[in-house]
Scaffold this active site. Sequence first.
Site, mmCIF file in Angstrom:
data_model
loop_
_atom_site.group_PDB
_atom_site.id
_atom_site.type_symbol
_atom_site.label_atom_id
_atom_site.label_comp_id
_atom_site.label_asym_id
_atom_site.label_seq_id
_atom_site.Cartn_x
_atom_site.Cartn_y
_atom_site.Cartn_z
ATOM 1 N N ARG A 288 0.820 -1.216 0.000
ATOM 2 C CA ARG A 288 0.000 0.000 0.000
ATOM 3 C C ARG A 288 0.854 1.266 0.000
ATOM 4 O O ARG A 288 0.337 2.356 -0.189
ATOM 5 C CB ARG A 288 -0.980 -0.022 1.186
ATOM 6 N N ASP B 92 -14.900 0.264 -2.853
ATOM 7 C CA ASP B 92 -14.498 1.454 -3.614
ATOM 8 C C ASP B 92 -14.248 1.060 -5.064
ATOM 9 O O ASP B 92 -14.180 -0.124 -5.395
ATOM 10 C CB ASP B 92 -13.274 2.150 -2.989
ATOM 11 N N LYS C 51 -15.452 5.147 -1.497
ATOM 12 C CA LYS C 51 -14.828 5.395 -0.191
ATOM 13 C C LYS C 51 -13.838 6.545 -0.281
ATOM 14 O O LYS C 51 -13.159 6.712 -1.291
ATOM 15 C CB LYS C 51 -14.078 4.117 0.213
ATOM 16 N N THR D 146 -7.646 -2.589 9.304
ATOM 17 C CA THR D 146 -8.300 -2.192 10.569
ATOM 18 C C THR D 146 -9.791 -2.543 10.550
ATOM 19 O O THR D 146 -10.462 -2.451 11.571
ATOM 20 C CB THR D 146 -8.184 -0.676 10.789
#
Length: 303
Positions: free
Chosen positions: A91, A161, A184, A215
């Site tokens: 990421r 998303d 999103k 998370t």
Amino acid sequence: MILVGGTASKGLTRRLAQIMNVEIADVIIKRFPDQEVYIRIMSKLADKDVVIVQTTHPDENLFELLVLQETVRAQKPRSMTTIIPYFGYGRQDRAFNEGEVVTASMVAKMIQRTTHRVILVDPHKEYITDFFDIPVRSLTAVKPLSERLKDLKPDLILAPDIGAYPRVKKVAEVIGCQSDHLDKHRINGETVEMEDKELKVDGKIVAIVDDIISTGGTMAAAIKQLKSQGAKAVYAACTHGLFIGGAIEKLTAAGCERVIATDTLEGQFSFVSVASIIAEELQGKAPKGGAKLSKDAPGTFDE
Ligand code: R5P
């Protein structure tokens, strides 16, 4: 061919060995009291085609992989393939602000130093393969995930998303149901905002599919929206289940009925194995379209 399984991917290595009917090397991996890693390979690997399997998250598993590669290389194998089921740092795939580096690229350069080729599973972005200068292949868990989700008879597969939508569309095609996406916006590492969208999910079974659940913030926001619109059951599925902190509690509180992840990260929600898609690739049976294989023959190591 002989497999070398790192600590993070022991179960997957076993499943792969079973499917392919190949041997797993005898490797001792221990941690000293200060947590530094110790590795000794007992099996003979000279002139063999060695396949290392190791997820590179968290950092200790990345470092373990680097030591494993070097220990394999010392035995002069004929070839070395490094399978990274979950590529950590994926990421951090670009410099978002001045003063940052592209950490995913840095990690790729570290890993490619001591291997002939690399195989990734659902890297966060396809262009992560471009960070490698050696043959690299990116596989997708769409097939095994879809097979599992099909049993739950979903009416709709939803992407949280637009970035996750291409994978979701493929999952819905395999299952033979509708697909859609939400929109999103990430505020920071822990907080996301989901735009309101009319989804016509009253009384429907919906599976939300993403590449990563970390998370759980993204999934929880999507689940809440679906439940508020009357969805009968909502499932959360992903390739890579990191489940940081209270992710599972967050999903449950939002109304999630079931969490499904693969064994790229091994844990209690790894209900789907990616062993079959890796085996297909290693046996040369994988479909060639779409994925990138930059060069064919493995080269020799720089001494
Ligand atoms: C982001 O682009 C990824 O595809 C996932 O949506 C994200 O990593 C999930 O993170 P979290 O579970 O922390 O919301």
